[in-house]
Write a protein that holds these residues in place. Structure first.
Motif, short mmCIF file in Angstrom:
data_model
loop_
_atom_site.label_atom_id
_atom_site.label_comp_id
_atom_site.label_asym_id
_atom_site.label_seq_id
_atom_site.Cartn_x
_atom_site.Cartn_y
_atom_site.Cartn_z
N THR A 124 0.78 -0.91 -0.07
CA THR A 124 0.05 -0.03 -0.12
C THR A 124 1.03 1.13 0.09
OG1 THR A 124 -0.13 0.04 2.49
CG2 THR A 124 -1.83 -1.14 1.11
N VAL A 125 0.35 2.50 -0.50
CA VAL A 125 1.18 3.58 -0.49
C VAL A 125 0.18 4.68 0.10
CG1 VAL A 125 2.25 5.40 -1.85
CG2 VAL A 125 2.43 2.98 -2.47
N SER A 126 0.73 5.09 1.01
CA SER A 126 -0.38 6.37 1.84
C SER A 126 0.50 7.72 1.55
CB SER A 126 -0.71 6.15 3.17
OG SER A 126 -1.43 4.88 3.34
N MET A 127 -0.10 8.70 1.54
CA MET A 127 0.35 10.04 1.52
C MET A 127 0.80 10.36 3.09
SD MET A 127 0.65 11.17 -1.47
CE MET A 127 1.18 13.06 -1.17
N ALA A 128 2.01 10.91 3.41
CA ALA A 128 2.26 11.31 4.79
C ALA A 128 1.35 12.70 4.81
CB ALA A 128 3.53 11.68 4.76
N THR A 129 1.01 12.72 5.81
CA THR A 129 0.07 14.06 6.11
C THR A 129 0.57 15.09 7.50
OG1 THR A 129 -1.34 12.64 7.87
CG2 THR A 129 -2.18 12.84 5.64
N ALA A 130 0.37 16.28 7.18
CA ALA A 130 1.00 17.23 8.05
C ALA A 130 0.47 16.84 9.54
CB ALA A 130 0.13 18.47 7.95
N ASP A 131 -0.43 16.15 10.03
CA ASP A 131 -0.81 15.84 11.39
C ASP A 131 -0.05 14.77 11.63
OD1 ASP A 131 -2.50 14.15 9.75
OD2 ASP A 131 -3.89 13.73 11.47
N LYS A 132 0.59 13.90 10.82
CA LYS A 132 1.08 12.68 11.31
C LYS A 132 2.64 12.89 10.81
CE LYS A 132 -1.91 10.53 13.31
NZ LYS A 132 -2.00 10.31 14.69
N VAL A 133 3.27 13.76 10.53
CA VAL A 133 4.48 14.11 9.98
C VAL A 133 5.90 13.34 10.97
CG1 VAL A 133 5.07 16.15 10.73
CG2 VAL A 133 5.99 15.64 8.72
N THR A 134 5.55 13.38 12.17
CA THR A 134 6.40 12.76 13.07
C THR A 134 6.59 11.30 12.88
OG1 THR A 134 6.24 14.51 14.84
CG2 THR A 134 7.18 12.34 15.56
N GLU A 135 5.42 10.53 12.85
CA GLU A 135 5.19 9.20 12.64
C GLU A 135 5.69 8.81 11.26
OE1 GLU A 135 3.04 11.22 13.76
OE2 GLU A 135 1.94 10.31 15.38
N CYS A 136 5.49 9.51 10.41
CA CYS A 136 5.90 9.39 9.00
C CYS A 136 7.43 9.48 8.90
CB CYS A 136 5.19 10.05 7.93
SG CYS A 136 3.41 9.61 7.87
N ASP A 137 8.03 10.50 9.57
CA ASP A 137 9.47 10.69 9.44
C ASP A 137 10.26 9.38 10.26
OD1 ASP A 137 11.77 12.32 8.64
OD2 ASP A 137 12.04 12.62 10.87
N TYR A 138 9.48 9.31 11.49
CA TYR A 138 10.21 8.00 12.22
C TYR A 138 10.19 6.65 11.15
CZ TYR A 138 10.40 4.27 15.39
OH TYR A 138 11.04 3.05 16.12
N VAL A 139 9.41 6.38 10.39
CA VAL A 139 9.36 5.37 9.59
C VAL A 139 10.55 5.06 8.47
CG1 VAL A 139 7.17 4.06 10.16
CG2 VAL A 139 7.40 5.55 8.27
#
Length: 173
Positions: free
Chosen positions: A52-67
């Protein structure tokens, strides 16, 4: 560049995800992403044949950067430590990340080991009602997708409309 969160199940059924900024829509129903074979997520995709491919979102930028900064080869609980939860796609053998409101559910089409270029057939697009407009279409202002600025190493949010595609250029005809 768009910030994609690419997710797949490993051979035990455990979800894994990574941050990938080198990709985009390849054809109408195909996505292309450059991801190294050394990534655990890449290995999981090659083994399962789906992702799957999801767009990183502004409210989850920390979590998205972590992965993106932590390797699944070194941290077996990376997905959970990011605070992500998975729902199995109804269309492909891959996890939909519950915390990210939009997901492309894809079947692996090809992977070139020399260029690290992967293509996937988009089988389904899932989106939460909270990011849809009154016509049932994804509203970028509600999604608040993140792009990556490789010059300054910043994440920026998309949102301001500056023109109308396939229309504004007609003024110069």
């Amino acid at each position: 560049m768009p910030v994609f969160i690419v997710a797949a199940y490993d051979k035990t059924g455990k979800p894994n995800a990574m941050n990938a900024a080198w990709g985009g829509i390849y054809t109408d129903n195909t996505i292309g992403i450059c991801i190294s074979e050394s990534h655990k997520t890449t290995q999981d995709i090659l083994a399962s044949g789906a992702f799957t491919v999801s767009m990183a979102t502004a409210d989850k930028v920390t979590e998205c950067d972590y992965v993106g900064i932590v390797s699944g080869n070194k941290e077996p609980d990376k997905f959970a430590k990011a605070g992500f939860h998975a729902t199995k796609s109804e269309f492909v053998n891959a996890p939909v990340i519950d915390e990210l409101p939009m997901s492309l559910e894809c079947e692996l089409l090809s992977y070139d080991k020399e260029s690290d270029f992967m293509t996937g057939k988009i089988v389904n697009v899932s989106a939460l009602d909270s990011i849809l407009d009154t016509d049932g279409q994804i509203d970028p202002a509600k999604l608040r997708p993140v792009i990556y600025d490789p010059v300054h190493h910043d994440y920026l949010v998309i949102g301001e409309k500056v023109g109308k595609a396939f229309s504004d250029g007609k003024k110069l005809l």
